[in-house]
Design an enzyme around this catalytic site. Structure first.
Site, PDB file in Angstrom:
ATOM      1  N   SER A   8       0.834  -1.203   0.000  1.00 36.17           N
ATOM      2  CA  SER A   8       0.000   0.000   0.000  1.00 36.17           C
ATOM      3  C   SER A   8       0.865   1.248   0.000  1.00 36.17           C
ATOM      4  CB  SER A   8      -0.917   0.009   1.229  1.00 36.17           C
ATOM      5  OG  SER A   8      -1.564   1.264   1.311  1.00 36.17           O
ATOM      6  N   HIS A  33      -1.375  -1.094  -4.152  1.00 35.46           N
ATOM      7  CA  HIS A  33      -2.630  -0.693  -3.501  1.00 35.46           C
ATOM      8  C   HIS A  33      -2.621   0.816  -3.272  1.00 35.46           C
ATOM      9  CE1 HIS A  33      -6.178  -1.637  -0.996  1.00 35.46           C
ATOM     10  NE2 HIS A  33      -5.751  -0.705  -0.170  1.00 35.46           N
ATOM     11  N   ASP A  35      -4.824   4.002  -1.734  1.00 33.37           N
ATOM     12  CA  ASP A  35      -5.925   4.355  -0.823  1.00 33.37           C
ATOM     13  C   ASP A  35      -6.389   5.786  -1.057  1.00 33.37           C
ATOM     14  OD1 ASP A  35      -6.213   1.994   0.945  1.00 33.37           O
ATOM     15  OD2 ASP A  35      -4.102   2.413   1.373  1.00 33.37           O
ATOM     16  N   MET A  37      -8.977   8.634   0.103  1.00 34.05           N
ATOM     17  CA  MET A  37      -9.836   8.981   1.254  1.00 34.05           C
ATOM     18  C   MET A  37     -10.378  10.392   1.091  1.00 34.05           C
ATOM     19  SD  MET A  37      -7.353   7.712   4.289  1.00 34.05           S
ATOM     20  CE  MET A  37      -6.498   6.140   4.217  1.00 34.05           C
ATOM     21  N   HIS A  66      -8.523   1.548  -3.827  1.00 38.08           N
ATOM     22  CA  HIS A  66      -9.472   1.353  -2.713  1.00 38.08           C
ATOM     23  C   HIS A  66     -10.088   2.708  -2.394  1.00 38.08           C
ATOM     24  CE1 HIS A  66      -9.783   0.213   1.875  1.00 38.08           C
ATOM     25  NE2 HIS A  66     -10.965   0.339   1.311  1.00 38.08           N
ATOM     26  N   MET A  68     -12.166   4.976  -0.298  1.00 37.36           N
ATOM     27  CA  MET A  68     -12.811   5.190   1.009  1.00 37.36           C
ATOM     28  C   MET A  68     -13.494   6.548   0.948  1.00 37.36           C
ATOM     29  SD  MET A  68      -9.787   3.610   3.343  1.00 37.36           S
ATOM     30  CE  MET A  68      -8.661   3.709   1.968  1.00 37.36           C
ATOM     31  N   MET A 137     -11.937  -5.190   5.656  1.00 38.20           N
ATOM     32  CA  MET A 137     -11.078  -4.296   6.441  1.00 38.20           C
ATOM     33  C   MET A 137     -10.759  -4.982   7.760  1.00 38.20           C
ATOM     34  SD  MET A 137     -10.282  -1.539   4.776  1.00 38.20           S
ATOM     35  CE  MET A 137      -9.252  -1.062   6.168  1.00 38.20           C
ATOM     36  N   GLY A 142      -8.913   4.367   7.287  1.00 38.71           N
ATOM     37  CA  GLY A 142      -8.564   5.779   7.403  1.00 38.71           C
ATOM     38  C   GLY A 142      -7.087   6.014   7.669  1.00 38.71           C
ATOM     39  N   PHE A 143      -6.438   5.033   8.268  1.00 37.20           N
ATOM     40  CA  PHE A 143      -5.039   5.238   8.649  1.00 37.20           C
ATOM     41  C   PHE A 143      -4.243   3.953   8.482  1.00 37.20           C
ATOM     42  CE2 PHE A 143      -7.805   7.974  11.094  1.00 37.20           C
ATOM     43  CZ  PHE A 143      -7.243   9.233  10.876  1.00 37.20           C
ATOM     44  N   GLY A 145      -0.829   1.641   9.676  1.00 35.97           N
ATOM     45  CA  GLY A 145      -0.092   1.396  10.914  1.00 35.97           C
ATOM     46  C   GLY A 145      -0.925   0.978  12.113  1.00 35.97           C
ATOM     47  N   ASP A 175      -7.075  -6.052   4.405  1.00 38.77           N
ATOM     48  CA  ASP A 175      -6.430  -4.736   4.403  1.00 38.77           C
ATOM     49  C   ASP A 175      -6.423  -4.148   5.811  1.00 38.77           C
ATOM     50  OD1 ASP A 175      -5.435  -2.259   3.767  1.00 38.77           O
ATOM     51  OD2 ASP A 175      -7.138  -1.639   2.531  1.00 38.77           O
ATOM     52  N   GLY A 176      -5.217  -3.959   6.337  1.00 37.49           N
ATOM     53  CA  GLY A 176      -5.050  -3.305   7.634  1.00 37.49           C
ATOM     54  C   GLY A 176      -4.336  -4.189   8.638  1.00 37.49           C
ATOM     55  N   GLY A 177      -3.171  -3.752   9.061  1.00 42.03           N
ATOM     56  CA  GLY A 177      -2.440  -4.486  10.094  1.00 42.03           C
ATOM     57  C   GLY A 177      -1.887  -5.823   9.641  1.00 42.03           C
ATOM     58  N   GLY A 197       0.973  -2.267   4.091  1.00 48.24           N
ATOM     59  CA  GLY A 197       1.455  -0.888   4.039  1.00 48.24           C
ATOM     60  C   GLY A 197       2.703  -0.721   4.879  1.00 48.24           C
ATOM     61  N   SER A 198       2.495  -0.433   6.164  1.00 46.16           N
ATOM     62  CA  SER A 198       3.658  -0.146   7.011  1.00 46.16           C
ATOM     63  C   SER A 198       4.561  -1.357   7.186  1.00 46.16           C
ATOM     64  CB  SER A 198       3.210   0.415   8.357  1.00 46.16           C
ATOM     65  OG  SER A 198       2.160  -0.346   8.869  1.00 46.16           O
TER      66      SER A 198
HETATM   67  C1  DX5 Z   1      -6.339   1.875   5.739  1.00 49.04           C
HETATM   68  C2  DX5 Z   1      -5.987   1.538   4.320  1.00 49.04           C
HETATM   69  C3  DX5 Z   1      -4.904   0.556   4.189  1.00 49.04           C
HETATM   70  C4  DX5 Z   1      -3.588   0.981   4.779  1.00 49.04           C
HETATM   71  C5  DX5 Z   1      -3.002  -0.248   5.391  1.00 49.04           C
HETATM   72  O1  DX5 Z   1      -7.531   2.532   5.803  1.00 49.04           O
HETATM   73  O2  DX5 Z   1      -7.115   1.028   3.612  1.00 49.04           O
HETATM   74  O3  DX5 Z   1      -4.728   0.137   2.836  1.00 49.04           O
HETATM   75  O4  DX5 Z   1      -2.681   1.502   3.842  1.00 49.04           O
HETATM   76  O5  DX5 Z   1      -1.899   0.102   6.115  1.00 49.04           O
HETATM   77  P1  DX5 Z   1      -1.190  -0.908   7.109  1.00 49.04           P
HETATM   78  O6  DX5 Z   1      -0.778  -2.100   6.296  1.00 49.04           O
HETATM   79  O7  DX5 Z   1      -0.051  -0.110   7.635  1.00 49.04           O
HETATM   80  O8  DX5 Z   1      -2.187  -1.271   8.170  1.00 49.04           O
HETATM   81 ZN    ZN Z   2      -6.684   0.120   1.550  1.00 45.92          ZN
END
Ligand code: DX5
Ligand code: ZN
Length: 223
Positions: A8, A33, A35, A37, A66, A68, A137, A142-143, A145, A175-177, A197-198
């Site tokens: 991401s 990916h 994002d 928003m 994606h 949002m 999700m 939204g964020f 990490g 997606d997420g964590g 992502g992170s």
């Molecule tokens: C969060 C995004 C994710 C985000 C994931 O709302 O949809 O795609 O980039 O980031 P990590 O992998 O750091 O949780």
């Molecule tokens: Zn995403």
């Protein structure tokens, strides 16, 4: 393909986006990916259509976009023109999901449907035949990490069971964590697309991390 890895870009270094896109280009990661928003559907604003042409120009990977955003139906044609390959909208953000999913496909993109952590996969029963991908999700959107919400695992299992029972082959994207510590559990539950992502961009060696993710993918599927 054992599984699809989609780093991401939200976690990339925005002052050196080109370098980070090149890093993905040079890796065996499958999708990029993206994002988007709007500050309404989620309490954050990332980047929008003005950046997409630059990303499209530089990236050699399919763009997994994606959205949002509220009422994503307003932007389907635009994202098709901008070069999105997979376009995912949120179930919670659109009144006419069936119409929009088909509009995405008519524009030649793969159509994805995302749900938030509190939304039951049972609500998708009447649209599963129509989608190419379901994005679960595993954090509140939204964020980057954030910590993976473990109740996602039984949701993946339930959704995968529906796919098998109904002989459907939509992708299940998480997606997420997502990180090296939980990738196997996620794949084992039935997902086949990992957004990272992170865990990729904030690691000491993003390229090596991507390789480790891909090794988990292949070892899991060869078991
Ligand atoms: C969060 C995004 C994710 C985000 C994931 O709302 O949809 O795609 O980039 O980031 P990590 O992998 O750091 O949780
Ligand atoms: Zn995403």
């Amino acid at each position: 393909m054992a599984c699809i890895l989609a780093p991401s870009l939200l976690a990339a270094d925005f002052l050196h986006l080109g370098d980070d896109i090149d890093l993905i280009n040079q890796s065996d990661a499958h999708w990029l990916h993206i994002d988007i928003m709007d500050g309404l559907f989620v309490p954050n604003i990332s980047f929008g259509q003005t950046l997409l042409p630059f990303i499209r120009e530089r990236s050699e990977k399919p763009l997994d976009v994606h959205l949002m955003i509220e009422e994503p139906s307003r932007y389907i044609s635009q994202f098709a023109e901008l070069g999105a390959n997979v376009l995912t909208i949120h179930y919670e953000a659109e009144r006419h999901v069936h119409r929009v999913i088909h509009a995405i496909k008519e524009k030649g993109m793969k159509a994805g449907l995302a749900i938030n952590p509190h939304t039951s996969v049972d609500l998708l029963d009447d649209i599963l035949e129509d989608v190419d991908l379901v994005l679960l999700m595993s954090v509140n959107p939204g964020f980057g990490g954030q910590k993976f919400i473990y109740q996602t695992i039984p949701k993946i299992r339930k959704l995968k069971t529906k796919a098998i029972e109904r002989n459907l082959s939509f992708h299940i994207e998480i997606d997420g964590g997502v990180g090296l510590h939980n990738a196997e559990a996620i794949l084992d539950a039935g997902a086949d697309v990992l957004v990272a992502g992170s865990s990729v961009f904030s690691s000491d060696d993003p390229k090596a991390t991507i390789e480790k993710f891909l090794a988990i993918c292949s070892s899991f599927h060869s078991q």
